[in-house]
Write an enzyme that holds these catalytic residues in place. Structure first.
Site, mmCIF file in Angstrom:
data_model
loop_
_atom_site.group_PDB
_atom_site.id
_atom_site.type_symbol
_atom_site.label_atom_id
_atom_site.label_comp_id
_atom_site.label_asym_id
_atom_site.label_seq_id
_atom_site.Cartn_x
_atom_site.Cartn_y
_atom_site.Cartn_z
ATOM 1 C CG HIS A 103 33.406 41.951 40.489
ATOM 2 N ND1 HIS A 103 33.052 40.803 41.142
ATOM 3 C CD2 HIS A 103 33.600 41.594 39.188
ATOM 4 C CE1 HIS A 103 33.024 39.788 40.292
ATOM 5 N NE2 HIS A 103 33.354 40.244 39.095
ATOM 6 C CG HIS B 211 38.016 39.206 37.694
ATOM 7 N ND1 HIS B 211 37.760 37.943 37.232
ATOM 8 C CD2 HIS B 211 36.793 39.827 37.766
ATOM 9 C CE1 HIS B 211 36.459 37.781 37.020
ATOM 10 N NE2 HIS B 211 35.853 38.915 37.355
ATOM 11 C CD GLU C 264 32.795 36.691 37.736
ATOM 12 O OE1 GLU C 264 32.842 36.936 38.949
ATOM 13 O OE2 GLU C 264 33.014 37.547 36.858
ATOM 14 C CB SER D 189 35.000 40.952 44.917
ATOM 15 O OG SER D 189 33.953 40.336 44.181
#
Length: 292
Positions: A130, A135, A176, A195
């Protein structure tokens, strides 16, 4: 390094004062590298035509297609040359002040553990897949890299105003779970979507969630779910506009205004919203969601 529990209230033994730890790349097992490769192959097959141009360019520029869990030292060397950011390993979720300080200094904190093979589709805590796959490609984009640095600086000020709830919602609905409007349609840039195999389809294809135009105050009023698909996605017109609104907003009076107003429940559409796509909310009804 399989995920067990990584929510801590003090730096574990061997961690530095800033909570960083060695990644321990040589300690990853073949199974853990294989888990990364499985997740990577699945997502990279799905994301072209769904992820933003900036995300896909970052994925390529950072050479994340190399087999196995990335070595943070090598990854940071490439990333630093592009935008001045680096990736540092931490043992799990870190305190807010630690998180913001690293971000304000262009250090992205990433867990060094990876989920088990039976956790491919859901993990409660952010793991290395993740954090890095989701990111880090966006940190290769200069404008988004500036936005995250500004967010880190803003986090310190939000703590002084007892307003982390509001700033946390901004992170949730942009970093996010953000969408961006590109010439060919809506695209993903939020790491929680990029993700996730299931949500990277749900966010763009499912008729259930609302897609609303990004508005700073509106976003910071809005509750969110941490345990299921989002029922609101906020769409930015560009990363330049996201950065502009962030650096030009005087957050102190905004926080005070927000404290005097009620929070907006998930899936609510307000009269002043610019609705890009009104959702059916069928998914929410099927799960019997209620307001938070």
């Amino acid at each position: 390094m399989a995920a067990e529990t990584h929510v801590l209230d003090r730096p574990p033994e061997g961690a530095a004062a800033d909570w960083t730890i060695p990644q321990g790349w040589d300690s990853y097992t073949p199974e853990e590298h294989a888990t990364w490769d499985t997740l990577f192959a699945r997502q990279t097959k799905l994301l072209p035509g769904r992820a933003s141009d900036a995300y896909l360019k970052g994925l390529q520029a950072l050479r994340l297609s190399e087999a196995g869990i990335p070595n943070f030292e090598d990854l940071s060397e490439r990333l630093t040359k592009l935008t001045g950011w680096s990736v540092v390993a931490v043992p799990g979720l870190v305190p807010d002040e630690v998180f913001f300080d690293h971000m304000a200094n262009r250090r992205f904190v990433a867990g060094n553990f990876i989920r088990r093979p039976d956790q491919l589709d859901y993990l409660q805590e952010p793991d290395v897949f993740h954090d890095v796959f989701g990111h880090v490609p966006m940190l290769a984009d200069p404008v988004f890299a500036d936005y995250l640095e500004a967010y880190g600086r803003g986090g310190v000020r939000a703590m002084q105003h007892d307003a982390l709830k509001y700033l946390g919602r901004l992170y949730w609905y942009t970093v996010e779970f953000g969408l961006i409007a590109e010439p060919d349609g809506l695209r993903i840039y939020g790491s929680g979507i990029a993700s996730s195999y299931a949500e990277s389809q749900f966010a763009l294809d499912d008729p259930s969630p609302h897609r609303l135009a990004f508005d700073m105050k509106r976003v910071m009023q809005t509750e969110y779910r941490i345990d299921d698909f989002q029922q609101n996605y906020f769409v930015i017109p560009s990363f330049d506009e996201l950065l502009r609104q962030t650096v030009e907003t005087d957050f102190a009076p905004l926080y005070e205004e927000l404290k005097r107003q009620p929070d907006v429940p998930v899936a609510t559409i307000l009269p002043g919203d610019t609705v890009i796509a009104r959702g059916t909310q069928e998914y929410a009804r099927s799960k019997a969601f209620t307001s938070l």
